[in-house]
Design a protein around this motif. Structure first.
Motif, mmCIF file in Angstrom:
data_model
loop_
_atom_site.group_PDB
_atom_site.id
_atom_site.type_symbol
_atom_site.label_atom_id
_atom_site.label_comp_id
_atom_site.label_asym_id
_atom_site.label_seq_id
_atom_site.Cartn_x
_atom_site.Cartn_y
_atom_site.Cartn_z
ATOM 1 N N ALA A 85 0.823 -1.212 0.000
ATOM 2 C CA ALA A 85 0.000 0.000 0.000
ATOM 3 C C ALA A 85 0.857 1.262 0.000
ATOM 4 N N ALA A 86 2.051 1.181 0.564
ATOM 5 C CA ALA A 86 2.946 2.338 0.555
ATOM 6 C C ALA A 86 3.648 2.503 -0.790
ATOM 7 N N MET A 87 3.923 1.379 -1.475
ATOM 8 C CA MET A 87 4.699 1.430 -2.710
ATOM 9 C C MET A 87 3.842 1.512 -3.971
ATOM 10 N N LEU A 88 2.662 0.911 -3.960
ATOM 11 C CA LEU A 88 1.837 0.869 -5.163
ATOM 12 C C LEU A 88 1.467 2.265 -5.686
ATOM 13 N N PRO A 89 1.152 3.248 -4.819
ATOM 14 C CA PRO A 89 0.844 4.588 -5.362
ATOM 15 C C PRO A 89 1.973 5.190 -6.176
ATOM 16 N N VAL A 90 3.219 4.904 -5.779
ATOM 17 C CA VAL A 90 4.338 5.437 -6.545
ATOM 18 C C VAL A 90 4.369 4.792 -7.929
#
Length: 444
Positions: free
Chosen positions: A58-63
């Motif tokens: 969830a922290a990496m997917l937006p990037v």
């Protein structure tokens, strides 16, 4: 610049870079406090490997989803204003996370949604901040400035998790999330006070976002050095993500330790990264960027296998120490190769493509290795990941990391040398002009 541990910190002599570096250190420390709290909180809300690994996803997917549009915005709009707007968004999401945790209204999916929201802000921050680095230091300091940014990020990784573990043990998760919001406010203030150098106004019409995105994609696809950096970043971070995704379960279930120990273990990884950053100038004198990434990847996978086999905190600490050093060495070399390849007009977009690949590999890898850990167990997942990662490192090694700017400079110099060698020798000047035309007068 001499290649010594002191040279690793030379970019800090630039006041603008130093101020933003310190503010980023505070912000990233808060980010790692939040990540530590979120990962540990999920082990209580939904302790399956898949749900725990979803915190990192969830922290990496937006990037992965927004890095390229965010980079295009940073190229089309003023980068300072873009960074400030993204930081306001992140601070607001962090404050909401702390408030909901304090009221006891934060569930597993709410935690993932707000983690995703913070990641949306970082999707804009990463390419815009990386593209702004050449404006903060001299060109000769750029490579080490990129590495020093990695050192700061990993110093925060050393401080943040340890501090987060103690804060959680002493004051609970709400205090940890509140510290994260305070760290973001520190970087927001530094960005507001930063006086960006005046940019030369372009006479071209302003670029539109869709066309700017397409231009960034075309550049990343067309330039061989950028393609190589992206491919090798995917190959490394896809497998390296397993350590960050599964470490909470390694610490809690495999070693039977508490939140403070989890924070300390992440701090050990950060310390290894900081130590590696101080010796990188000397390593770069002996290894090319491609060889540095290759050997660092093999070292990271060896540490991953050791972590999977560890049943005591001591070998596990050695494993994460080595992994942190290898992570910084590979990551900074790949980031510098991508950053120095892109010219200023497309730099944020090109770095957006790079970060899209980087964080996409982290997000997909976190999900996959979390699923493998659920089906086969965490130790087996880490061992399998280490072996397949080593095979991938060998497979992508032929894609060379070339510094495009240096390569072009060498080509121009070679052409000039060839032209100079074929220049005709001038005739001797007339006697009346000998006093004017001498060896110091230069060629015409």
């Amino acid at each position: 610049m001499s290649s010594s541990p002191v040279a690793a910190f030379a970019p800090l002599r630039h006041s603008a870079f130093r101020a933003l570096w310190i503010a980023n250190l505070a912000s990233n420390t808060g980010l790692w406090i939040q990540n530590t709290g979120a990962g540990w909180m999920m082990t209580s809300l939904a302790p399956s490997p898949v749900m725990v690994s979803l915190v990192q996803a969830a922290a990496m997917l937006p990037v992965f989803l927004f890095a390229l549009p965010g980079g295009a915005l940073a190229d089309v709009l003023d980068r300072r204003a873009t960074l400030i707007a993204a930081q306001v968004w992140i601070a607001a999401a962090g404050l909401l996370l702390a408030v909901l945790a304090a009221l006891g209204l934060l569930g597993a999916w709410g935690l993932l949604v707000l983690t995703f929201a913070i990641g949306m802000g970082t999707a804009v921050i990463f390419p815009a901040s990386a593209a702004a680095t050449p404006e903060l230091v001299l060109h000769d300091d750029l490579v080490q400035a990129v590495a020093l940014n990695g050192v700061g990020f990993n110093l925060a990784r050393a401080l943040g998790p340890a501090l987060g573990g103690f804060v959680m043990a002493a004051a609970g998760l709400t205090a940890a999330f509140a510290l994260n919001a305070v760290g973001f406010l520190a970087l927001l203030w530094a960005l507001i006070t930063w006086r960006r150098p005046a940019q030369r106004r372009s006479h071209l019409p302003p670029a539109r976002l869709p066309s700017a995105v397409r231009a960034g994609l075309r550049f990343a696809i067309a330039v061989p050095a950028m393609r190589a950096a992206i491919l090798r970043a995917c190959a490394f971070f896809f497998f390296a993500s397993a350590v960050w995704a599964l470490m909470p379960l390694v610490i809690r279930e495999g070693l039977g330790l508490d939140p403070a120990a989890f924070g300390l273990m992440l701090g050990v990884a950060g310390f290894g990264a900081v130590a590696a950053g101080t010796v990188l100038p000397m390593i770069r004198d002996r290894l090319s960027q491609g060889r540095l990434v290759f050997f660092a990847a093999l070292l990271a996978y060896a540490a991953m296998a050791l972590l999977g086999l560890s049943r005591h905190w001591a070998p596990a600490a050695v494993a994460v120490l080595i992994f942190g050093a290898a992570w910084l060495a590979a990551g900074s070399a790949l980031g510098a190769a991508a950053q120095m390849t892109a010219p200023a007009w497309v730099r944020a977009r090109a770095l957006g493509v790079y970060h899209l690949a980087f964080f996409g590999a982290l997000a997909v890898g976190s999900l996959l290795w979390g699923w493998v850990g659920t089906k086969m167990g965490v130790p087996t997942a880490l061992a399998l990941c280490a072996g397949s990662g080593a095979v991938a490192a060998v497979a992508v090694r032929p894609w060379r990391l070339v510094n495009f700017a240096q390569d072009m400079a060498q080509r121009v110099k070679a052409r000039w040398d060839r032209a100079a060698a074929t220049m005709p020798t001038p005739e001797a000047p007339a006697s009346a002009l000998k006093e004017l035309l001498h060896n110091n007068s230069g060629r015409v």
